[in-house]
Motif scaffolding. Structure first.
Motif, PDB file in Angstrom:
ATOM      1  N   SER A 136       0.871  -1.129  -0.041  1.00  0.00           N
ATOM      2  CA  SER A 136       0.068   0.034   0.112  1.00  0.00           C
ATOM      3  C   SER A 136       0.945   1.208  -0.007  1.00  0.00           C
ATOM      4  O   SER A 136       1.914   1.042   0.807  1.00  0.00           O
ATOM      5  CB  SER A 136      -1.009  -0.018   1.213  1.00  0.00           C
ATOM      6  OG  SER A 136      -1.800   1.077   1.051  1.00  0.00           O
ATOM      7  N   PRO A 172       0.572   1.235  -7.940  1.00  0.00           N
ATOM      8  CA  PRO A 172      -0.794   1.285  -8.042  1.00  0.00           C
ATOM      9  C   PRO A 172      -1.274   0.732  -6.740  1.00  0.00           C
ATOM     10  O   PRO A 172      -2.458   0.952  -6.476  1.00  0.00           O
ATOM     11  CB  PRO A 172      -1.177   0.691  -9.134  1.00  0.00           C
ATOM     12  CG  PRO A 172      -0.203  -0.382  -9.581  1.00  0.00           C
ATOM     13  CD  PRO A 172       1.149   0.116  -9.023  1.00  0.00           C
ATOM     14  N   ASN A 173      -0.609  -0.170  -6.087  1.00  0.00           N
ATOM     15  CA  ASN A 173      -1.223  -0.778  -4.856  1.00  0.00           C
ATOM     16  C   ASN A 173      -1.713  -0.082  -3.761  1.00  0.00           C
ATOM     17  O   ASN A 173      -1.188   0.932  -3.160  1.00  0.00           O
ATOM     18  CB  ASN A 173      -0.349  -1.773  -4.487  1.00  0.00           C
ATOM     19  CG  ASN A 173       0.607  -2.715  -5.343  1.00  0.00           C
ATOM     20  OD1 ASN A 173       1.372  -1.937  -6.205  1.00  0.00           O
ATOM     21  ND2 ASN A 173       0.255  -3.947  -5.571  1.00  0.00           N
ATOM     22  N   GLU A 174      -3.130  -0.213  -3.401  1.00  0.00           N
ATOM     23  CA  GLU A 174      -3.425   0.399  -2.384  1.00  0.00           C
ATOM     24  C   GLU A 174      -4.178  -0.494  -1.156  1.00  0.00           C
ATOM     25  O   GLU A 174      -4.687  -1.355  -1.728  1.00  0.00           O
ATOM     26  CB  GLU A 174      -4.355   1.655  -2.729  1.00  0.00           C
ATOM     27  CG  GLU A 174      -3.439   2.848  -3.067  1.00  0.00           C
ATOM     28  CD  GLU A 174      -4.219   4.341  -3.397  1.00  0.00           C
ATOM     29  OE1 GLU A 174      -4.993   4.426  -2.342  1.00  0.00           O
ATOM     30  OE2 GLU A 174      -4.286   4.474  -4.500  1.00  0.00           O
TER      31      GLU A 174
END
Lengths: 358, 601
Positions: free
Chosen positions: B268, B278-280
């Motif tokens: 995240s 892009p990971n959250e």
């Protein structure tokens, strides 16, 4: 390889061969002498060595302490109030475990020596004794209860809420260094989002310039703290897990990407005072990264300067807001047009640190 | 008791059948030594594979100790061997971290789990409960070969261009999840994960077998409370593994997903080297929970079998029953249960809720109670004994000494308040190396020396055993005792070089001493390895069935038992395993019926 290295290897192999030959010979000797006699002799030697190990071991422990004690932080007053609690706790634990250590180790090696096999004595058939079992269940349980009680009492004090007047500073880790952000005159850290990060445009921390609270935030290269004034660190990471390790303050907290953490404490001694206390002219409060973070982990260092309020004020007033660095032209004009309401949002994001187990 | 008059089939029959144990079916080299389904052979396979791994893992520690002890020096021969990993004769940081990571992985999983449980569970469970083999010999064989597969994959990761995993043996994401974060997080990390997944399969196959064999295949009269403590220990170990390894497996699978399928379980808000990922919404802390849910039971998976081995070997050589047999079982049960409830004590400073932390403090320090009970019971077992210092017995004493030293420092780091200061410093390294590294090795050595005659029909050389023990004991303390002081100075672990740190650079001489002791200690282990292999072929032959005058069933089998262990009927058991020195008799084997005038306890 050099000749000395070959030489070392040859010597090593020779020692190995000699040890092996001795071992082999001793086996033949024991066959010649009679296994029983050889066993008795070996048993006496090993039993005696148990006693020797105990005595020399205790002496070595004392000597080791003499050599190394001054190199630890045990003798040095902690640089934070939390650290003093931890030191007290440490000494209580050292005392209790120390007693147990010496008693049990002495008994172990003494019994091993004393009850070595002889023809004269028969082993005492003693399979169990419930009273004894109960005794040595209860005593450790009580001792541990004391340690847990003290420990948790301090734990809650240390991890509890920061005082209202605590100064807030944000510290952000990345491979392999630390960034610091001060809230500026408004006392509020502006909102940020990781997608806004753009070091090339002067925004290495992803500050949201639409938030007015960001406009006076400072981004100095060193962490300065005021002596005797509580400080609350808001700890972030941009990439992998790091850890803000402060050995002199006896404190530590992970920097976790996506989950800000916090830690608060009150520095007790200025850097100048610590130079006196340690007798080290080069003393500096170092921030060590204490969580494996990649090949440069060992070099991820930050420094803290603890100083008086006047010195601090002088230093902080000489710092320029990051907003100004990022907007060399026309910065002020933008600032005036942004809605001020956004300023509060960050308090919600950053202020809930210690309980933020998402 | 009703079985007092029963005839002792076992004891009587082995004397008769000893000379013709060749009635088992014909075996080829492949079925006997390679794809063997005989528990004894599988035990030897696990042991020898474990020894090979231990040499590799130990050598790695010697290499990184060279860097720590001599940070300024250069060794051109290192470059001759390792090429660019040791450029200009100096171990590079990536190499240093890869060595540390592999050292941990190999020693924890491949040596002290597979090498230890695999060896002694396979060897002792059928022997000591009176079974001809494991419940499923085929699964047992699979367990070994999955271990070999895992070994080959891990070994291959040492030879890939970007090197093996290097984020520490716990492989915390995001570091381990992002190939751009570290060289070792590229293909080496995938190989690591696949290898460990295979390892989990091996472990589960073995564990299922151990549990079902112990529960179902005990010989007549072998009630649970007559089992030797080794078997109890191995039972608890197997159950721990069965319940916790799958959780680790799931953690690894999610990590693989994050690495390759674009999921965000652990990721995240990451900006890596200027790239915005892009990971959250993921949490790296989730991985730590999953990892330590095995990771903590894992240390008991390592230490419990050695507790069993030590209890057994100590009782035999003190010629006294183990003190407090039931208390020993109860404390192992308590340890096994609590082992599942303490994992988050590895995570006090991750930002975890302090209240949750305090629960784990309580449970962690609770586990010290059964540990203390065990220590006191061992001490009382020695008290008024008649101690024979075989090499096995020496290592038992060493084990208890190490277990005390390392156990007590657990009280420091298990208390969250102190852990704030000591976490991830050398204090922790000292603590766990003493309590589960050296202790476990001491217990394992005790087992190897003691059961070597049963494994190979020969003795190991005693003199080499004595030298091995004393040098190992001294070196272990010289290496790890001073590390507590480094920890009290707050010196962080996993640092390649301390010379740039005002707070830690004054330990350079000490580090040199430690490195020197580590090298000596490694060489002495080679002496053991030599003794082991030499004695397989040239050791003094065992001439009596029961060389240690022990009570348990394995010593009623022929000196070199065939597949099936007992040529005749499996002996019946009439008593517990610890009647040493009872009623003036030196020892009374489990197969001997209880006589009328025998005293009760």
């Amino acid at each position: 390889m050099t000749w000395t290295e070959y030489f070392v290897i040859i010597i090593g192999v020779l020692i190995f061969v000699v040890i092996f030959q001795i071992a082999k010979a001793s086996e033949y000797v024991s066959v010649l002498k009679g296994e029983k006699k050889a066993f008795q002799q070996n048993n006496r030697i090993n039993a005696f060595l148990m006693l020797v190990f105990l005595v020399l071991g205790l002496a070595a422990a004392w000597w080791c302490n003499k050599l190394l004690y001054k190199k630890t932080l045990l003798w040095l007053p902690s640089a934070s109030e939390h650290g003093e609690k931890i030191d007290t706790m440490m000494w209580i634990t050292i005392a209790i475990t120390g007693i147990v250590f010496f008693v049990t180790q002495i008994l172990l090696f003494w019994f091993a020596y004393k009850y070595q096999a002889t023809e004269k004595r028969k082993a005492h058939y003693y399979p169990h004794n419930n009273k004894l079992e109960l005794l040595w269940t209860a005593v450790p349980a009580i001792a541990l209860t004391v340690l847990v009680s003290f420990g948790l009492y301090y734990w809650y004090k240390i991890t509890g809420d920061a005082p209202k007047d605590a100064m807030e500073v944000e510290i952000t880790g990345h491979q392999f260094g630390w960034e610091y952000r001060y809230p500026g005159k408004d006392g509020v850290l502006g909102r940020q989002h990781y997608r806004l990060t753009d070091a090339a445009k002067g925004n290495p921390l992803g500050q949201d310039w639409n938030d007015v609270a960001n406009h006076d935030d400072l981004h100095p290269s060193e962490l300065h703290l005021v002596v005797d004034k509580p400080v609350k660190l808001i700890i972030r990471s941009q990439d992998v897990i790091h850890d803000v390790g402060l050995p002199h303050f006896r404190l530590k907290m992970d920097a976790v990407p996506g989950t800000p953490t916090t830690m608060w404490f009150t520095p007790k001694h200025t850097t100048a005072k610590m130079k006196e206390l340690t007798g080290n002219e080069n003393f500096v409060y170092e921030i060590s990264c204490d969580q494996m973070c990649g090949s440069g982990h060992y070099s991820m260092k930050g420094t803290i300067v603890v100083e008086t309020q006047e010195e601090f004020d002088k230093w902080i007033n000489s710092q320029k807001p990051q907003y100004v660095t990022a907007h060399p032209d026309g910065a002020v004009a933008v600032a005036a047009t942004v809605a001020p309401a956004a300023a509060d949002s960050v308090k919600a994001a950053a202020g809930t640190g210690p309980k933020s187990e998402h | 008791m009703s079985n007092e008059i029963a005839v002792q089939h076992g004891v009587a029959s082995h004397e008769v059948h000893e000379h013709h144990d060749g009635h088992h079916h014909h075996e080829t080299f492949i079925t006997k030594y390679v794809f063997s389904q005989d528990h004894k052979m599988i035990a030897k396979q696990f042991l020898i594979t474990g020894i090979i791994w231990a040499i590799i893992g130990g050598l790695m520690s010697v290499l990184f100790r060279i860097q720590l002890g001599y940070p300024e020096a250069t060794f051109p021969w290192l470059e001759d061997i390792f090429g660019h990993w040791a450029k200009d004769g100096k171990i590079q940081p990536e190499f240093f971290y890869a060595l540390g990571t592999m050292h941990g992985t190999i020693l924890v999983f491949f040596v002290l789990t597979a090498g230890l449980s695999g060896t002694f569970a396979n060897l002792l469970i059928p022997y000591q409960i009176g079974a001809r083999d494991m419940a499923s010999p085929f699964m047992n064989m699979l367990s070994y070969w999955f271990f070999v597969l895992a070994s080959i994959i891990l070994l291959s990761s040492l030879f890939v261009q970007t090197g093996p995993a290097s984020g520490g043996w716990t492989v915390y994401p995001p570091l381990s999840a992002l190939g751009d974060a570290s060289q070792g997080s590229k293909i080496g990390m995938d190989l690591w994960l696949v290898s460990l997944a295979m390892f989990v399969v091996s472990s589960l196959l073995g564990g299922l077998n151990y549990v079902s064999t112990i529960l179902n295949m005990r010989t007549k009269g072998m009630t649970m409370t007559r089992m030797p403590l080794t078997i109890w220990a191995l039972l608890f170990t197997a159950i721990l593994g069965l319940l916790s390894f799958p959780v680790l497996f799931s953690g690894f699978i999610l990590l693989l997903f994050d690495r390759h399928l674009g999921t965000s379980f652990y990721l995240s808000d990451i900006v890596l080297g200027g790239n915005i990922l892009p990971n959250e919404g993921g949490s790296p802390i989730l991985y730590q929970h999953l990892f330590w849910f095995l990771g903590h039971p894992e240390v008991y998976i390592i230490i419990l079998p050695t507790m069993g081995l030590v209890s057994e070997v100590m009782s035999i050589n003190a010629r006294k029953p183990i003190f407090g047999y039931m208390a020993m079982i109860a404390s192992m049960f308590a340890i096994a249960l609590l082992a599942f409830l303490v994992w988050a004590h590895h995570m006090f400073v991750t930002g975890m809720n302090p209240f949750l932390g305090s629960v784990f403090v309580l449970l962690t320090l609770l586990i010290a109670v059964p540990s203390a009970i065990k220590v006191f019971n061992w001490l009382t077992t020695l008290w008024r004994g008649n101690i024979r210092f075989t090499p096995g017995m020496l290592f038992c004493v060493g084990f208890v000494s190490m277990f005390i030293s390392g156990g007590l420092t657990g009280i420091f780091v298990g208390n969250s308040t102190l852990d704030i200061h000591l976490h991830d410093t050398y204090f922790v390294i000292a603590h766990f190396h003493i309590v589960m590294g050296v202790s476990a090795f001491m217990g394992m050595f005790a087992g190897v020396y003691h059961w070597f005659p049963k494994m190979y029909g020969r003795y190991m050389n005693n003199t080499l055993g004595y030298i091995h023990f004393w040098v190992t004991l001294i070196c272990a303390y010289v290496i790890f005792w001073p590390m507590h002081y480094e920890g009290f100075a707050g010196m962080p672990r996993r640092y390649y070089d301390y010379s740039g740190w005002e707070s830690f650079k004054h330990f350079v001489e000490l580090n040199r001493v430690i490195s020197f002791a580590a090298i000596v200690s490694f060489l002495v282990q080679l002496l053991f390895v030599f003794n082991f292999f030499y004695s397989i072929f040239k050791g003094r032959k065992v001439t009596t069935l029961n060389p240690w005058n022990a009570n348990t069933l394995e010593w009623t089998t022929p000196i070199n038992p065939g597949h099936g262990n007992w040529p005749g009927e499996i002996p019946e058991v009439h008593r517990w395993a610890y009647d040493y020195g009872k009623d003036g008799k030196d020892f009374i084997p489990q197969t001997e019926p209880v006589s009328k005038d025998e005293s009760t306890h």
